[in-house]
Write a protein that holds these residues in place. Structure first.
Motif, short mmCIF file in Angstrom:
data_model
loop_
_atom_site.label_atom_id
_atom_site.label_comp_id
_atom_site.label_asym_id
_atom_site.label_seq_id
_atom_site.Cartn_x
_atom_site.Cartn_y
_atom_site.Cartn_z
N PRO A 1 45.28 -35.24 14.24
CA PRO A 1 44.70 -35.96 13.11
C PRO A 1 45.71 -36.05 11.97
O PRO A 1 46.69 -35.33 11.94
CB PRO A 1 43.50 -35.09 12.73
CG PRO A 1 43.75 -33.77 13.33
CD PRO A 1 44.68 -33.96 14.48
N ARG A 2 45.45 -36.94 11.04
CA ARG A 2 46.31 -37.12 9.86
C ARG A 2 45.47 -36.92 8.61
O ARG A 2 44.45 -37.57 8.43
CB ARG A 2 46.92 -38.52 9.83
CG ARG A 2 47.74 -38.84 11.04
CD ARG A 2 49.11 -38.19 10.94
NE ARG A 2 49.89 -38.55 12.10
CZ ARG A 2 50.59 -37.69 12.80
NH1 ARG A 2 50.63 -36.43 12.47
NH2 ARG A 2 51.28 -38.08 13.85
N TRP A 3 45.88 -36.01 7.77
CA TRP A 3 45.20 -35.74 6.50
C TRP A 3 45.94 -36.43 5.39
O TRP A 3 47.16 -36.32 5.34
CB TRP A 3 45.14 -34.23 6.24
CG TRP A 3 44.77 -33.89 4.84
CD1 TRP A 3 45.63 -33.59 3.82
CD2 TRP A 3 43.47 -33.83 4.28
NE1 TRP A 3 44.94 -33.34 2.68
CE2 TRP A 3 43.60 -33.49 2.93
CE3 TRP A 3 42.19 -34.04 4.79
CZ2 TRP A 3 42.52 -33.34 2.09
CZ3 TRP A 3 41.12 -33.90 3.95
CH2 TRP A 3 41.29 -33.55 2.62
N PRO A 4 45.33 -37.13 4.47
CA PRO A 4 43.91 -37.42 4.38
C PRO A 4 43.52 -38.73 5.05
O PRO A 4 42.37 -39.15 5.00
CB PRO A 4 43.66 -37.48 2.88
CG PRO A 4 44.93 -38.09 2.34
CD PRO A 4 46.02 -37.53 3.23
N GLY A 5 44.46 -39.40 5.66
CA GLY A 5 44.18 -40.70 6.29
C GLY A 5 43.17 -40.61 7.41
O GLY A 5 42.88 -39.53 7.93
N GLN A 6 42.67 -41.74 7.83
CA GLN A 6 41.65 -41.78 8.87
C GLN A 6 42.08 -42.58 10.10
O GLN A 6 41.26 -42.87 10.96
CB GLN A 6 40.34 -42.35 8.31
CG GLN A 6 39.70 -41.46 7.26
CD GLN A 6 39.32 -40.11 7.82
OE1 GLN A 6 38.64 -40.01 8.83
NE2 GLN A 6 39.76 -39.05 7.17
N ASP A 7 43.38 -42.93 10.21
CA ASP A 7 43.83 -43.63 11.40
C ASP A 7 43.73 -42.74 12.64
O ASP A 7 43.53 -43.22 13.74
CB ASP A 7 45.25 -44.18 11.22
CG ASP A 7 46.27 -43.11 10.89
OD1 ASP A 7 45.93 -42.19 10.12
OD2 ASP A 7 47.39 -43.20 11.40
N PRO B 1 41.40 -39.60 12.77
CA PRO B 1 40.53 -38.76 11.95
C PRO B 1 40.55 -37.29 12.33
O PRO B 1 40.79 -36.93 13.48
CB PRO B 1 39.14 -39.36 12.17
CG PRO B 1 39.23 -40.22 13.35
CD PRO B 1 40.67 -40.58 13.55
N GLN B 2 40.28 -36.44 11.33
CA GLN B 2 40.34 -35.00 11.54
C GLN B 2 39.22 -34.48 12.44
O GLN B 2 39.39 -33.45 13.08
CB GLN B 2 40.34 -34.25 10.21
CG GLN B 2 39.10 -34.45 9.38
CD GLN B 2 39.15 -33.64 8.11
OE1 GLN B 2 39.47 -32.46 8.12
NE2 GLN B 2 38.85 -34.26 7.00
N GLN B 3 38.09 -35.11 12.53
CA GLN B 3 36.98 -34.77 13.42
C GLN B 3 36.30 -33.44 13.09
O GLN B 3 35.12 -33.30 13.27
CB GLN B 3 37.41 -34.78 14.89
CG GLN B 3 37.93 -36.14 15.30
CD GLN B 3 38.55 -36.12 16.67
OE1 GLN B 3 38.51 -35.14 17.39
NE2 GLN B 3 39.15 -37.23 17.05
N HIS C 1 37.18 -29.41 10.71
CA HIS C 1 38.18 -28.53 10.14
C HIS C 1 37.60 -27.14 9.96
O HIS C 1 36.39 -26.98 9.84
CB HIS C 1 38.77 -29.06 8.82
CG HIS C 1 37.80 -29.09 7.68
ND1 HIS C 1 37.03 -30.20 7.39
CD2 HIS C 1 37.47 -28.16 6.77
CE1 HIS C 1 36.26 -29.94 6.35
NE2 HIS C 1 36.50 -28.71 5.95
N HIS D 1 45.77 -30.04 13.16
CA HIS D 1 44.40 -29.98 12.64
C HIS D 1 44.42 -29.49 11.20
O HIS D 1 45.00 -28.45 10.90
CB HIS D 1 43.55 -28.99 13.45
CG HIS D 1 43.44 -29.31 14.88
ND1 HIS D 1 44.04 -28.55 15.85
CD2 HIS D 1 42.78 -30.29 15.53
CE1 HIS D 1 43.77 -29.06 17.04
NE2 HIS D 1 43.01 -30.11 16.88
#
Length: 122
Positions: free
Chosen positions: A62-68, A70-72, A74, A115
């Motif tokens: 995942p990439r924080w804070p982007g949503q390409d 998503p973190q799913q 944490h 993550h």
């Protein structure tokens, strides 16, 4: 009355379960499950909660804070001293994203698999 459900495990995907388990073991003090292997590793504590890590082919962090990507989910951890925890986590290999919405109260880090997780001061 519905059946009582007890949370027993949280299992994120990753590309290297043993390496990610080693990171969280050093950060939390949880014990490595003796049946951990290349495709699944687990950490446990006396209260019964297990953190598992399962291998997924072509894992995309995942990439924080982007949503390409998503973190799913944490993790949230409470600590007595944010600065001390930050130093330890960075030494263990955590990343610290530039975007920190409320760094005086809590900080966002990324584990070696990407993550995001949050550490909150008591």
């Amino acid at each position: 009355m519905p059946p009582q459900m007890k949370l027993t495990a949280i299992t994120p995907d990753c590309s290297d379960p043993l390496a990610l388990a080693a990171f969280y073991r050093r950060a939390t003090g949880f014990e490595l499950h003796p049946k951990s292997h290349d495709d699944f590793a687990g950490l446990a504590r006396e209260a019964g909660l297990c953190i598992g890590f399962q291998r997924v082919d072509d894992y995309r962090p995942p990439r924080w804070p982007g949503q390409d990507a998503p973190q799913q989910f944490h993790f949230d951890f409470a600590v007595d001293d944010l600065d001390e925890a930050e130093a330890m986590l960075l030494e263990l290999g955590a990343g610290k994203p530039e975007h920190q919405p409320d760094a005086d109260r809590w900080r966002v880090f990324t584990d070696p698999a990407g993550h995001p997780f949050r550490v909150t001061g008591n």
